[in-house]
Enzyme design. Structure first.
Site, PDB file in Angstrom:
ATOM      1  N   ASN A 150       0.834  -1.136  -0.218  1.00 23.63           N
ATOM      2  CA  ASN A 150      -0.049  -0.056   0.052  1.00 23.63           C
ATOM      3  C   ASN A 150       0.816   1.393  -0.102  1.00 23.63           C
ATOM      4  O   ASN A 150       0.334   2.256  -0.457  1.00 23.63           O
ATOM      5  CB  ASN A 150      -0.948  -0.201   1.035  1.00 23.63           C
ATOM      6  CG  ASN A 150      -0.279  -0.264   2.581  1.00 23.63           C
ATOM      7  OD1 ASN A 150       0.714  -0.837   2.585  1.00 23.63           O
ATOM      8  ND2 ASN A 150      -0.824   0.685   3.744  1.00 23.63           N
ATOM      9  N   GLY A 226       2.009  -6.233   7.437  1.00 21.63           N
ATOM     10  CA  GLY A 226       0.850  -6.581   6.308  1.00 21.63           C
ATOM     11  C   GLY A 226      -0.119  -7.002   6.981  1.00 21.63           C
ATOM     12  O   GLY A 226      -0.570  -6.422   8.197  1.00 21.63           O
ATOM     13  N   THR A 228      -3.033  -9.286   9.139  1.00 22.26           N
ATOM     14  CA  THR A 228      -3.074  -9.965  10.523  1.00 22.26           C
ATOM     15  C   THR A 228      -2.980 -11.434  10.146  1.00 22.26           C
ATOM     16  O   THR A 228      -2.140 -12.135  10.752  1.00 22.26           O
ATOM     17  CB  THR A 228      -4.271  -9.700  11.234  1.00 22.26           C
ATOM     18  OG1 THR A 228      -4.375  -8.205  11.470  1.00 22.26           O
ATOM     19  CG2 THR A 228      -4.398 -10.371  12.366  1.00 22.26           C
ATOM     20  N   ALA A 229      -3.294 -12.171   9.280  1.00 21.94           N
ATOM     21  CA  ALA A 229      -3.460 -13.533   9.091  1.00 21.94           C
ATOM     22  C   ALA A 229      -1.757 -13.916   8.558  1.00 21.94           C
ATOM     23  O   ALA A 229      -1.309 -14.860   9.182  1.00 21.94           O
ATOM     24  CB  ALA A 229      -4.194 -14.099   7.848  1.00 21.94           C
ATOM     25  N   GLU A 248       3.459  -5.498  12.476  1.00 27.05           N
ATOM     26  CA  GLU A 248       2.472  -4.073  12.267  1.00 27.05           C
ATOM     27  C   GLU A 248       1.450  -4.658  11.161  1.00 27.05           C
ATOM     28  O   GLU A 248       1.771  -4.998   9.860  1.00 27.05           O
ATOM     29  CB  GLU A 248       3.204  -3.115  11.516  1.00 27.05           C
ATOM     30  CG  GLU A 248       4.430  -2.465  12.304  1.00 27.05           C
ATOM     31  CD  GLU A 248       3.966  -1.883  13.510  1.00 27.05           C
ATOM     32  OE1 GLU A 248       2.866  -1.346  13.476  1.00 27.05           O
ATOM     33  OE2 GLU A 248       4.728  -1.643  14.303  1.00 27.05           O
ATOM     34  N   CYS A 282      -3.007   1.834   6.466  1.00 24.39           N
ATOM     35  CA  CYS A 282      -3.709   1.036   7.481  1.00 24.39           C
ATOM     36  C   CYS A 282      -4.108   1.852   8.859  1.00 24.39           C
ATOM     37  O   CYS A 282      -5.097   1.504   9.436  1.00 24.39           O
ATOM     38  CB  CYS A 282      -2.496   0.335   8.338  1.00 24.39           C
ATOM     39  SG  CYS A 282      -1.075   1.060   8.432  1.00 24.39           S
ATOM     40  N   GLU A 461       7.438   0.600  15.819  1.00 26.74           N
ATOM     41  CA  GLU A 461       8.396   0.922  15.332  1.00 26.74           C
ATOM     42  C   GLU A 461       8.651   2.400  15.466  1.00 26.74           C
ATOM     43  O   GLU A 461       7.942   3.258  16.443  1.00 26.74           O
ATOM     44  CB  GLU A 461       8.036   0.859  13.727  1.00 26.74           C
ATOM     45  CG  GLU A 461       7.676  -0.594  13.402  1.00 26.74           C
ATOM     46  CD  GLU A 461       7.559  -0.729  11.773  1.00 26.74           C
ATOM     47  OE1 GLU A 461       6.796  -0.123  11.109  1.00 26.74           O
ATOM     48  OE2 GLU A 461       8.156  -1.766  11.154  1.00 26.74           O
TER      49      GLU A 461
END
Ligand code: NAD
Length: 480
Positions: A150, A226, A228-229, A248, A282, A461
């Site tokens: 993204n 990236g 969550t899965a 993240e 995000c 981060e």
């Protein structure tokens, strides 16, 4: 056709597999480039190169590491237009956005961490008159950095820069959907004189290259941004190997608007927070809660502004919203619009695939959607859509608002809109999020901790947090 290459041991090369992945331009739907379809052997070569480079790189004086990384920053800026065009072509985002935000921020990431390492200090603890302890922060070795599509270069460099600045060597993987700007970064690193093997960029699928990085026994730390899965899958591999992990992940961020907000400022910024980068950030606020007494006025003004957003060719400076990153992602977004209708929502505007004319007639464009009338518990309001889709929900009390805002499995970011200072502090403290903005959105200071709670991730981060992540603390105790 552009042929993107890996950057391993200071050299640009094809994948050892000899195979390629098609890279699409979202605005046209056409394949415009091929990226290496690398696999485990390419990752092994990259790790070997990084291990060979590590002793010299970690022994290089901070001043010199800093100079080289600042050189990389300067060279990204010198090639700003080329980088911006590449990012826009690869991702579908408006080129002006890449020019104003993504690429300058990538350069800033390098400059920020390159200068931060000139200002570090370490802790010392005196144990009465018995002993003196001091803490060494030492680089880890080879760090693995994996990033999403993204904000391709922005997020890629957000990991690479602190890892390198702290004295590590890096094996990095950009998203296979948006590999172009990482390839340009390879060229810049070669020209800037970064020693060979210090940074290695391996292109390919997550299931080939990402998994190989995650499982590699000689990579003791993984920094991942990236879904969550994917984060959960990385954690399953990395945890039994006792790797350091920074994750993240996804978000479903609330925007909390009280009746005493500055109406115009709120409207303008909430529009941006909802639809910047086609809603593919995000941090975008996709659940907008508005105090009931302001609800109708806000809704009507908001929908009017959303309708006025120009969806168009990313190369056109008048474009407010470009193309979605892939056909698959566009289908996912459209399926959520259909779901919202099934769940009883009213689509106030947008939510349709848009067919442009000319160059972009086959591009993946969706008009920005505003939906109301949904319960906060429904799937549309609980699951991450990651596109130009927001819901509007009225609220009556602060308690009810907080219950709704905190109801998802995510906890990344929120924005709060009010002129009541006490309420701002109270609500900010009560939100289960890693980041809260008050009367602003995405106002970033790179020194601040960045990250989420719950299923939005583990670790932080930014600033010293990032430098700490990419180093190990060692206590040295000296008896006096
Ligand atoms: P993704 O998880 O599909 O892919 C991210 C990266 O991981 C890619 O490089 C991919 O190739 C790689 N990957 C895929 N499977 C892997 C595996 N099994 N092992 C190792 N690596 C693997 O995510 P995406 O679709 O590229 O990005 C969108 C997601 O990223 C959204 O959920 C978004 O919220 C999240 N995101 C989070 C932040 C944040 O800071 N919290 C920032 C940006 C994006």
């Amino acid at each position: 056709m552009l042929y993107i290459q890996n950057y391993i041991d200071g050299v640009l090369s094809e994948a050892l597999t000899g195979t390629w992945l098609a890279v699409h331009e979202p605005a046209t739907g056409n394949v415009y480039a091929q990226a290496p379809a690398s696999a485990g052997a390419d990752v092994d070569a990259a790790v070997d190169a990084a291990k060979r480079a590590f002793p010299a790189w970690c022994a290089t004086e901070a001043e010199e590491r800093s100079r080289l990384l600042r050189r990389v920053a300067d060279m990204i800026e010198e090639r700003l237009e080329e980088f911006a065009q590449a990012e826009s072509r690869d991702n579908g985002k408006p080129v002006w956005l890449a020019r104003m935000v993504d690429i300058p921020r990538a350069a800033k990431n390098f400059r920020f961490f390159a200068t931060a390492i000139l200002h570090t200090s370490s802790e010392a603890h005196q144990t009465d008159d018995i002993a003196l302890n001091y803490t060494l922060q030492q680089p880890i070795g080879v760090a693995g950095c994996i990033s999403p599509w993204n904000l391709p270069l922005y997020l890629f460099t957000w990991k690479i820069a602190p890892a390198l600045a702290a004295g590590n060597c890096v094996v990095a993987k950009p998203s296979e959907i948006t590999p172009y700007s990482a390839f340009l970064l390879s060229q810049v690193c070669i020209e800037a004189g970064l020693p060979q093997g210090v940074l290695n960029i391996v292109h390919g699928l997550g299931t080939d290259v990402g998994t190989a990085i995650t499982a590699h026994p000689d990579i003791p730390a993984i920094s991942f941004t990236g879904g969550t899965a994917t984060g959960a899958s990385i954690a399953r591999t990395a945890a039994p190997m006792f790797k350091k992990l920074s994750l993240e992940l996804g978000g479903k961020n609330p925007t909390l608007i009280f009746a005493d907000c500055d109406f115009e400022e709120t409207l303008v910024t909430v529009l941006r927070s909802a639809f910047s980068n086609q809603g593919e950030i995000c941090l975008c606020g996709s659940r907008i809660f508005v105090e009931r007494s302001l609800y109708d006025r806000f809704r009507d003004a908001f929908v009017e502004r959303v309708r006025a957003l120009v969806v168009g060719d990313p190369l056109d400076d008048a474009t407010g919203q470009g193309a979605l990153v892939s056909a698959t992602h566009m289908e996912k977004v459209l399926s959520y619009i259909a779901l919202a209708r099934e769940e009883g929502g009213t689509v106030l505007c947008g939510g349709e695939r848009i067919q442009l004319t000319g160059r972009c007639e086959d591009g993946w464009f969706v008009s920005p959607a505003v939906i109301e009338g949904l319960p906060f518990t429904c799937r549309t309001n609980q699951e991450e859509i990651f596109g130009p889709v927001v819901t509007l929900t009225p609220f009556d009390t602060e308690d009810e608002l907080l219950a709704m805002a905190n109801s998802t499995s995510y906890g990344l970011a929120a924005s709060v809109w009010t002129s009541d200072l006490r309420r701002a502090h109270r609500v900010a403290a009560a939100l289960h999020m890693g980041i809260v903005w008050v009367n602003c959105w995405m106002l970033r200071d790179l020194r601040t901790p960045f990250g989420g709670v719950k299923q939005s991730g583990v670790g932080r981060e930014g600033g010293w947090e990032a430098l700490r992540f990419f180093t190990e603390a060692k206590n040295v105790c000296i008896k006096l």
